[in-house]
Design a protein around this motif. Structure first.
Motif, PDB file in Angstrom:
ATOM      1  N   PHE A  37     -10.004   3.003  -3.731  1.00 18.12           N
ATOM      2  CA  PHE A  37      -9.675   4.248  -4.283  1.00 18.12           C
ATOM      3  C   PHE A  37      -9.774   4.194  -5.828  1.00 18.12           C
ATOM      4  O   PHE A  37     -10.312   5.153  -6.014  1.00 18.12           O
ATOM      5  N   ASN A  38      -9.334   3.350  -6.466  1.00 15.47           N
ATOM      6  CA  ASN A  38      -9.728   3.153  -7.991  1.00 15.47           C
ATOM      7  C   ASN A  38     -11.216   3.089  -8.417  1.00 15.47           C
ATOM      8  O   ASN A  38     -11.655   3.868  -9.345  1.00 15.47           O
ATOM      9  N   SER A  47      -3.295  -5.435  -6.836  1.00 16.81           N
ATOM     10  CA  SER A  47      -3.922  -4.519  -6.297  1.00 16.81           C
ATOM     11  C   SER A  47      -4.567  -4.876  -4.886  1.00 16.81           C
ATOM     12  O   SER A  47      -5.076  -5.673  -4.852  1.00 16.81           O
ATOM     13  N   THR A  48      -4.273  -4.005  -3.944  1.00 17.40           N
ATOM     14  CA  THR A  48      -4.995  -4.405  -2.477  1.00 17.40           C
ATOM     15  C   THR A  48      -6.302  -3.797  -2.234  1.00 17.40           C
ATOM     16  O   THR A  48      -6.751  -3.133  -3.269  1.00 17.40           O
ATOM     17  N   PHE A  64       0.242   2.500  -5.106  1.00 13.57           N
ATOM     18  CA  PHE A  64      -1.165   3.147  -5.325  1.00 13.57           C
ATOM     19  C   PHE A  64      -1.184   3.725  -6.766  1.00 13.57           C
ATOM     20  O   PHE A  64      -2.293   3.757  -7.547  1.00 13.57           O
ATOM     21  N   SER A  82      -1.250   1.010  -9.341  1.00 13.78           N
ATOM     22  CA  SER A  82      -2.609   0.657  -9.429  1.00 13.78           C
ATOM     23  C   SER A  82      -3.508   1.366 -10.056  1.00 13.78           C
ATOM     24  O   SER A  82      -4.264   0.930 -10.783  1.00 13.78           O
ATOM     25  N   TRP A  83      -3.445   2.493  -9.811  1.00 19.91           N
ATOM     26  CA  TRP A  83      -4.492   3.468 -10.504  1.00 19.91           C
ATOM     27  C   TRP A  83      -4.079   3.716 -12.154  1.00 19.91           C
ATOM     28  O   TRP A  83      -5.090   3.694 -12.897  1.00 19.91           O
ATOM     29  N   ASN A 117       0.731  -1.253  -0.133  1.00 24.02           N
ATOM     30  CA  ASN A 117      -0.182   0.031  -0.136  1.00 24.02           C
ATOM     31  C   ASN A 117       0.901   1.221  -0.001  1.00 24.02           C
ATOM     32  O   ASN A 117       0.381   2.297   0.478  1.00 24.02           O
ATOM     33  N   ILE A 169       3.056   4.607  -1.740  1.00 23.43           N
ATOM     34  CA  ILE A 169       2.277   5.654  -2.649  1.00 23.43           C
ATOM     35  C   ILE A 169       2.756   5.205  -4.124  1.00 23.43           C
ATOM     36  O   ILE A 169       1.824   5.212  -5.099  1.00 23.43           O
ATOM     37  N   PRO A 218      -7.439  -1.468  -0.217  1.00 21.64           N
ATOM     38  CA  PRO A 218      -7.637  -0.079  -0.106  1.00 21.64           C
ATOM     39  C   PRO A 218      -7.338   0.566  -1.705  1.00 21.64           C
ATOM     40  O   PRO A 218      -7.932   1.524  -1.967  1.00 21.64           O
ATOM     41  N   GLN A 219      -6.373  -0.075  -2.436  1.00 25.23           N
ATOM     42  CA  GLN A 219      -6.054   0.582  -3.816  1.00 25.23           C
ATOM     43  C   GLN A 219      -7.449   0.265  -4.795  1.00 25.23           C
ATOM     44  O   GLN A 219      -7.538   1.231  -5.432  1.00 25.23           O
ATOM     45  N   THR A 220      -8.079  -0.946  -4.612  1.00 21.47           N
ATOM     46  CA  THR A 220      -9.144  -1.188  -5.363  1.00 21.47           C
ATOM     47  C   THR A 220     -10.162  -0.346  -5.025  1.00 21.47           C
ATOM     48  O   THR A 220     -10.863   0.152  -5.873  1.00 21.47           O
TER      49      THR A 220
END
Length: 637
Positions: A239-240, A232-233, A86, A89-90, A81, A83, A235-237
């Motif tokens: 966020f995306n 992707s974790t 993230f 991932s985005w 997770n 920066i 939180p990343q999912t």
């Protein structure tokens, strides 16, 4: 190292194997985000020294300033997770919105059998440190078969050997396919051949994208399959997904509530969220159920379910959706700047928007995906400005302390069909949800990620809708921002800040929305980026000129449509009615019923057909009413 380029799995240390993989394949000359995967973004707990010397790059690394090294280390703090993770991932989520048949980039993760303690630690590092286990619906894939994640094999940059995909054909027989119809299996086979042909061409992959990881696994039935290893974790999912759903549709929601009234509008927004939440989960089930485990995109699901015609139809819908978004952004930009500086006409501002957006169309995906994060920040900031202004102002209009008169039901029932499109427009993210699902490290957490995403998005949408109608009532405009900018009594600094945020949204979102359209035109005209690599100097120059013209003409078309169709509310209502109902409700349910066939229970089948019929009726009626003259809505709420 063997002749095939694979590291032996009995590497003394997983970190050493990863370091050698990183240094051999991603030197200083090739470390752009469009070409490589940062190992730290893939495998947490195994560090790759950023200053590892390699050939000619060693001197450069040794001389890097300490502040640069510090920032580099800061980017990787947090493991999965971090920066950097993230951001990548985005970039993957933003880069896989497809119109034309996809040309993904792949990197294979090899398996050499032995699973000692070092390799087990590497495997557990790839899947983050969350202790939950997958439920039974995902247990048919033996995670132990993922093997050594300290051992990589890259057979050619951006691709995987065709033999890996060919193993998928062993999954095509009737064993384990349950109720899949023959047409679904045939389409899966055709799509598999298409993927293999694309991979035979080393230039066919999109070098700007973050590559997908592939892994060969064995099912309980003994079938060897190639599957995508998510990166992707949770939180990343989330966020995306939130970044995907929170957009400019938020600004027209108060008008949608004005057209529908509280009794119809608020429940409809909640029901639209529930329906699209359900259909987003159906898309993931279709991907998981398909015999081709390397499916990634919405278009792939359409092809598996109904063949090439469905893919073409979906491509047309996606093109219209993205074009509508670009046009709406130009209109929003021009309307807002005209209110702030009325001496400059809206037409001039639209032309100015086209002039600014055209150069941005030439930027690479890695820049566009990062800058688009500013879009969601700007959208949330606009909501906060509206809310704060409403709390500051003591009296009507534009005050939450002295609310405007509102209505339980529409004052003009002719406006109700238009409201359905406006209230549906914020949920148009299903074109990317399949990619987001496939990129998850723990796919069984996808439903939870979708639920969290929808709760956050619904709370923001419902809040904006309620705040806007309470502040302005009958006087609410196409864009709630226009009310704030036109009304006196608010701090001038808040208005300037709002215009800045409004200006940022088109500049960051429009080039990314236009990219799939431009890429498709490049492909249709045979001038995609890879075409120039095999041409001589004169032909390459002609190709680049055509590519430039495509970008210029595309932005001119967006501006022209914005001039011809200046109504922001009509654009958003059309997108919600004609496109969101189809892409986010009707089609996902149809795909699900086709792929699962008789496995769908009677109760669920009745619910699904109810959604299909109601969604189709609302789409047709709502779309028709968006073309009614404005006089039809006069005298309404």
């Amino acid at each position: 190292m063997s002749d095939s380029g694979s590291w032996n799995s009995k590497t003394p240390k997983a970190g050493d194997a990863l370091s050698r993989y990183y240094n051999n394949n991603y030197s200083d000359a090739d470390t752009d985000s469009e070409h490589c995967i940062s190992p730290s973004a893939q495998i947490s707990g195994i560090s790759i020294p950023s200053s590892t010397p390699r050939a000619s790059g060693s001197v450069l690394r040794q001389r890097r300033p300490s502040i640069t090294l510090g920032l580099e280390q800061l980017r990787h703090v947090g493991g999965p997770n971090s920066i950097d993770a993230f951001a990548r991932s985005w970039q993957r989520a933003a880069g896989y919105f497809e119109i034309a048949p996809s040309r993904q980039s792949y990197v294979s993760v090899s398996d050499h059998g032995d699973h000692d303690d070092v390799e087990s630690r590497a495997e557990s590092a790839l899947f983050d440190d969350e202790s939950e286990h997958a439920p039974s619906e995902y247990s048919h894939i033996h995670t132990s078969q993922y093997g050594s994640y300290g051992s990589f094999s890259q057979h050619s940059r951006g691709s995987i050997p065709v033999e890996g995909f060919a193993s998928l054909r062993s999954a095509m027989p009737a064993e384990g396919l349950g109720g899949l119809s023959g047409s679904v299996i045939r389409h899966a086979e055709d799509l598999l051949q298409e993927q293999e042909q694309a991979l035979l061409d080393p230039g066919s992959t999109d070098k700007e994208r973050e590559p997908l990881l592939l892994k060969t696994v064995e099912t309980e039935g003994g079938v060897i399959q190639t599957v995508i290893v998510g990166q992707s974790t949770l939180p990343q999912t989330v966020f995306n997904s939130v970044n995907l759903l929170v957009g400019i549709g938020l600004l027209s929601l108060p008008l949608g509530l004005k057209y529908s009234g509280w009794v119809i509008g608020m429940p409809f927004l909640a029901l639209s969220a529930l329906c699209t939440n359900y259909s987003a989960k159906l898309l993931a089930r279709c991907l998981e159920r398909s015999p081709n485990k390397a499916l990634v995109s919405y278009s792939d699901i359409a092809y598996i379910a109904f063949g090439q015609k469905a893919r073409v139809f979906v491509s047309i819908l996606f093109s219209l959706e993205l074009m509508g978004a670009c046009v709406a952004l130009v209109v929003l930009f021009a309307d807002s700047l005209h209110i702030l500086i009325p001496s400059v006409s809206e037409l001039t501002w639209k032309i100015f928007a086209g002039v600014i957006l055209t150069p941005l169309s030439f930027l690479p995906l890695r820049v566009l995906s990062f800058s688009s994060i500013l879009g969601i920040m700007s959208t949330v900031s606009i909501f906060l400005i509206v809310l704060i202004n409403g709390l500051i102002k003591p009296d009507f209009p534009g005050s939450l302390r002295d609310p405007a008169p509102t209505y339980a039901f529409p004052q003009n029932w002719m406006t109700l069909p238009v409201s359905f499109g406006l209230l549906m427009s914020p949920w148009g993210g299903h074109g990317v949800f399949p990619n987001i699902y496939k990129d998850m490290r723990h796919p069984y957490k996808y439903n939870r990620a979708v639920n969290i995403t929808y709760w956050l998005t619904y709370l923001l949408d419902a809040s904006m809708m309620a705040v806007g109608i309470l502040m302005f009532g009958d006087g609410v405009m196409d864009e709630i921002t226009a009310n704030v900018l036109e009304l006196t009594g608010y701090p001038e600094s808040a208005k300037v800040a709002m215009v800045v945020f409004i200006s940022i949204i088109p500049l960051t979102k429009s080039p990314l929305n236009a990219r799939p359209i431009i890429t498709t035109l490049d492909l249709l005209l045979g001038v995609e980026a890879r075409a120039s690599l095999s041409e001589d100097a004169s032909s390459a120059f002609s190709t680049n000129v055509i590519r430039a013209l495509i970008r210029v003409i595309s932005n001119i078309v967006f501006v022209v449509i914005a001039i011809v169709c200046p109504g922001y509310d009509r654009i958003m209502a059309f997108m919600g009615s004609a496109l969101c109902f189809a892409i986010c409700v009707v089609l996902p349910v149809l795909f699900y019923l086709k792929i699962f066939g008789e496995e769908v229970s009677t109760r669920e089948r009745v619910l699904d057909w109810f959604l299909i019929v109601v969604g189709t009726v609302l789409a047709v009626v709502g779309t028709a009413f968006t073309f009614f003259p404005a006089e039809s809505f006069e005298g309404g709420a």
